[in-house]
Scaffold this motif. Structure first.
Motif, mmCIF file in Angstrom:
data_model
loop_
_atom_site.group_PDB
_atom_site.id
_atom_site.type_symbol
_atom_site.label_atom_id
_atom_site.label_comp_id
_atom_site.label_asym_id
_atom_site.label_seq_id
_atom_site.Cartn_x
_atom_site.Cartn_y
_atom_site.Cartn_z
ATOM 1 N N HIS A 51 0.928 -1.290 -0.463
ATOM 2 C CA HIS A 51 0.374 0.642 -0.255
ATOM 3 C C HIS A 51 1.221 1.082 0.038
ATOM 4 O O HIS A 51 0.468 2.161 -1.206
ATOM 5 C CB HIS A 51 -1.260 0.155 1.140
ATOM 6 N N GLU A 70 -7.037 0.663 -3.022
ATOM 7 C CA GLU A 70 -6.665 0.191 -1.898
ATOM 8 C C GLU A 70 -6.696 1.608 -1.038
ATOM 9 O O GLU A 70 -7.043 1.200 0.904
ATOM 10 C CB GLU A 70 -5.178 -0.032 -1.959
ATOM 11 N N GLY A 71 -7.015 2.484 -1.131
ATOM 12 C CA GLY A 71 -7.639 4.132 -0.221
ATOM 13 C C GLY A 71 -7.256 5.021 -1.066
ATOM 14 O O GLY A 71 -8.015 4.838 -1.612
ATOM 15 N N GLN A 75 -8.205 8.571 4.281
ATOM 16 C CA GLN A 75 -7.934 7.059 4.244
ATOM 17 C C GLN A 75 -5.873 7.203 5.263
ATOM 18 O O GLN A 75 -6.176 6.296 6.508
ATOM 19 C CB GLN A 75 -8.549 6.017 3.383
#
Length: 158
Positions: A51, A70-71, A75
């Motif tokens: 990530h 993923e985000g 976040q």
């Protein structure tokens, strides 16, 4: 005479996603052996390194792998809240990442390294500031940061 050369992104100049994934994989192995940083990261998910690789790669002009699957920037900021990071943590994190970049042979030219160090200084200082908060009012749709070859966005205003 003018030349119409396309200036590569930092992502392209570094060598693309495999470079960022190897960088973070190697780096976090060091983090888990570091007495100052290991207590903070010992409970990270198995996907954490990837990530972070995708986040940094996107910030440096790479594909939107992080933000599209993923985000979000929101976040990522939230992950730092309440961690109570110190200046010593920040400095050690940056030093280990740059040491790893050297070991893996990432470009060492002054312009690239200046841009990388600039982003790491900016991002880690914001992470330390945010880590002192338990909650933070922030636009959930705030775009991902984009980092190039040199300009900053002006003075920091919390």
């Amino acid at each position: 005479m003018t030349t119409d050369k396309k200036i590569p992104t930092l992502y392209e100049w570094a060598g693309g996603m495999p470079v960022f994934e190897k960088l973070t994989d190697t780096f976090y192995k060091k983090v888990l052996k570091d007495p100052l940083l290991e207590p903070i990261f010992k409970h990270m998910s198995p996907e954490h390194q990837q990530h972070v690789a995708h986040f940094i790669a996107e910030v440096f002009g790479g594909p939107k792998t992080y933000s599209e699957g993923e985000g979000s920037h929101y976040q990522m900021v939230q992950k730092h809240l309440g961690k109570h990071l110190t200046e010593q943590h920040r400095q050690r994190w940056v030093a280990l990442l740059l040491e790893t970049a050297d070991e893996l042979g990432l470009p060492a030219d002054p312009e690239f390294r200046s841009a990388v160090v600039g982003y790491l200084e900016w991002g880690t200082r914001i992470a330390v500031i945010n880590s002192r908060e338990e909650q933070l009012e922030m636009d959930k749709e705030q775009p991902m940061p984009r980092w190039g070859w040199g300009e900053t966005g002006g003075p920091y205003v919390p």
